[in-house]
Write a protein that holds these residues in place. Sequence first.
Motif, PDB file in Angstrom:
ATOM      1  N   HIS A 137       0.841  -1.198   0.000  1.00  0.00           N
ATOM      2  CA  HIS A 137       0.000   0.000   0.000  1.00  0.00           C
ATOM      3  C   HIS A 137       0.874   1.245   0.000  1.00  0.00           C
ATOM      4  O   HIS A 137       0.713   2.129  -0.830  1.00  0.00           O
ATOM      5  N   GLY A 138       1.815   1.307   0.927  1.00  0.00           N
ATOM      6  CA  GLY A 138       2.755   2.421   0.968  1.00  0.00           C
ATOM      7  C   GLY A 138       3.982   2.129   0.126  1.00  0.00           C
ATOM      8  O   GLY A 138       3.976   1.240  -0.725  1.00  0.00           O
ATOM      9  N   CYS A 139       5.047   2.871   0.365  1.00  0.00           N
ATOM     10  CA  CYS A 139       6.266   2.685  -0.427  1.00  0.00           C
ATOM     11  C   CYS A 139       7.490   2.979   0.436  1.00  0.00           C
ATOM     12  O   CYS A 139       7.373   3.563   1.523  1.00  0.00           O
ATOM     13  N   PRO A 140       8.677   2.599  -0.027  1.00  0.00           N
ATOM     14  CA  PRO A 140       9.898   2.888   0.735  1.00  0.00           C
ATOM     15  C   PRO A 140      10.125   4.393   0.910  1.00  0.00           C
ATOM     16  O   PRO A 140       9.635   5.213   0.122  1.00  0.00           O
ATOM     17  N   THR A 141      10.882   4.742   1.933  1.00  0.00           N
ATOM     18  CA  THR A 141      11.174   6.150   2.223  1.00  0.00           C
ATOM     19  C   THR A 141      11.781   6.862   1.013  1.00  0.00           C
ATOM     20  O   THR A 141      11.416   8.009   0.708  1.00  0.00           O
ATOM     21  N   ASP A 142      12.705   6.208   0.325  1.00  0.00           N
ATOM     22  CA  ASP A 142      13.345   6.825  -0.848  1.00  0.00           C
ATOM     23  C   ASP A 142      12.313   7.275  -1.871  1.00  0.00           C
ATOM     24  O   ASP A 142      12.452   8.348  -2.477  1.00  0.00           O
ATOM     25  N   ILE A 143      11.297   6.459  -2.079  1.00  0.00           N
ATOM     26  CA  ILE A 143      10.282   6.772  -3.093  1.00  0.00           C
ATOM     27  C   ILE A 143       9.333   7.844  -2.578  1.00  0.00           C
ATOM     28  O   ILE A 143       8.965   8.771  -3.304  1.00  0.00           O
ATOM     29  N   ALA A 144       8.929   7.735  -1.314  1.00  0.00           N
ATOM     30  CA  ALA A 144       8.033   8.732  -0.731  1.00  0.00           C
ATOM     31  C   ALA A 144       8.643  10.124  -0.794  1.00  0.00           C
ATOM     32  O   ALA A 144       7.943  11.112  -1.050  1.00  0.00           O
ATOM     33  N   GLU A 145       9.943  10.214  -0.591  1.00  0.00           N
ATOM     34  CA  GLU A 145      10.609  11.510  -0.650  1.00  0.00           C
ATOM     35  C   GLU A 145      10.617  12.090  -2.056  1.00  0.00           C
ATOM     36  O   GLU A 145      10.652  13.310  -2.239  1.00  0.00           O
ATOM     37  N   GLN A 146      10.564  11.220  -3.060  1.00  0.00           N
ATOM     38  CA  GLN A 146      10.561  11.684  -4.452  1.00  0.00           C
ATOM     39  C   GLN A 146       9.178  12.117  -4.929  1.00  0.00           C
ATOM     40  O   GLN A 146       9.051  13.051  -5.722  1.00  0.00           O
ATOM     41  N   ILE A 147       8.139  11.420  -4.477  1.00  0.00           N
ATOM     42  CA  ILE A 147       6.799  11.670  -5.031  1.00  0.00           C
ATOM     43  C   ILE A 147       5.851  12.357  -4.055  1.00  0.00           C
ATOM     44  O   ILE A 147       4.771  12.802  -4.454  1.00  0.00           O
ATOM     45  N   GLY A 148       6.221  12.446  -2.777  1.00  0.00           N
ATOM     46  CA  GLY A 148       5.333  13.057  -1.793  1.00  0.00           C
ATOM     47  C   GLY A 148       5.187  14.558  -1.991  1.00  0.00           C
ATOM     48  O   GLY A 148       6.022  15.210  -2.624  1.00  0.00           O
ATOM     49  N   ASN A 149       4.129  15.106  -1.433  1.00  0.00           N
ATOM     50  CA  ASN A 149       3.835  16.532  -1.545  1.00  0.00           C
ATOM     51  C   ASN A 149       4.163  17.221  -0.213  1.00  0.00           C
ATOM     52  O   ASN A 149       3.428  17.066   0.763  1.00  0.00           O
ATOM     53  N   ASP A 159       7.087  18.040   9.403  1.00  0.00           N
ATOM     54  CA  ASP A 159       8.225  18.623   8.708  1.00  0.00           C
ATOM     55  C   ASP A 159       8.638  17.676   7.573  1.00  0.00           C
ATOM     56  O   ASP A 159       9.095  16.561   7.841  1.00  0.00           O
ATOM     57  N   PRO A 160       8.503  18.081   6.317  1.00  0.00           N
ATOM     58  CA  PRO A 160       8.861  17.204   5.193  1.00  0.00           C
ATOM     59  C   PRO A 160      10.318  16.757   5.200  1.00  0.00           C
ATOM     60  O   PRO A 160      10.648  15.700   4.638  1.00  0.00           O
ATOM     61  N   GLU A 161      11.181  17.544   5.838  1.00  0.00           N
ATOM     62  CA  GLU A 161      12.605  17.208   5.864  1.00  0.00           C
ATOM     63  C   GLU A 161      12.910  16.022   6.780  1.00  0.00           C
ATOM     64  O   GLU A 161      13.915  15.331   6.598  1.00  0.00           O
ATOM     65  N   THR A 162      12.065  15.794   7.751  1.00  0.00           N
ATOM     66  CA  THR A 162      12.328  14.728   8.728  1.00  0.00           C
ATOM     67  C   THR A 162      11.244  13.653   8.759  1.00  0.00           C
ATOM     68  O   THR A 162      11.412  12.636   9.425  1.00  0.00           O
ATOM     69  N   PHE A 163      10.168  13.863   8.035  1.00  0.00           N
ATOM     70  CA  PHE A 163       9.027  12.950   8.124  1.00  0.00           C
ATOM     71  C   PHE A 163       9.341  11.575   7.549  1.00  0.00           C
ATOM     72  O   PHE A 163       9.896  11.453   6.456  1.00  0.00           O
ATOM     73  N   THR A 164       9.013  10.557   8.293  1.00  0.00           N
ATOM     74  CA  THR A 164       9.003   9.185   7.793  1.00  0.00           C
ATOM     75  C   THR A 164       8.043   8.405   8.673  1.00  0.00           C
ATOM     76  O   THR A 164       7.475   8.951   9.631  1.00  0.00           O
TER      77      THR A 164
END
Length: 213
Positions: A137-149, A159-164
């Motif tokens: 359903h979700g995705c790895p952190t690397d991918i979320a950082e590329q496609i997330g808003n 904070d988008p810089e630290t969120f996981t």
Amino acid sequence: MTLRIIGDAHGKFGQYCDVAREAEFSLQLGDMGFDYGLLDRARKHYGMSDDDHKFFGGNHDNYTRYSIVPFALGDWGSYELGGVKFFYIRGAFSIDKKWRQAQPQKCWWEEEQLTVDQANRCAYDYAQARPDLVITHGCPTDIAEQIGNPSVLRGFGFDPETFTTPTQKLLQACLEIHQPEHWYFGHFHQDINLIHKGTKFHCLDELSYTDVE
């Protein structure tokens, strides 16, 4: 044979059934919705077999009933559907958790993410399986950082810089262990294809679908 992979449904069961019943076999990527009784009616009205049409949980699913729904796969593992072999992992984090917790009708479950013990066992099973195809359903952190808003995260106080999230960390750990050929996921409500570390990632929008042989 062909397996139809379908994005988030969010309770739009009629539209989901229209997409799923056109295929002999289908797998929905989580966030199916909360009233699974509608799936039973789909079986009666459309002849959709719970052996051939499956889903697994996201972060907007009813975990009070999830484990007893015939259409539900479970928490994680290797599976074969329509002749297609894959490894699946359920769950994700709800960034609107606080809002959902405040609603009079239950719409948030603590079980939306795997526990630490479950995540450890899942990663072990994944390492043993070394699948060619991963569906989550979700995705790895690397991918979320590329496609997330980032603006969406800020809107919910993160904070988008630290969120996981624990789920993103688990999926990232799986990716580090073994890079599958293809990885399908939902959750982000957009259609995106990208290649990362040799793996072809495919994000599906709400009720978007693709057929895999």
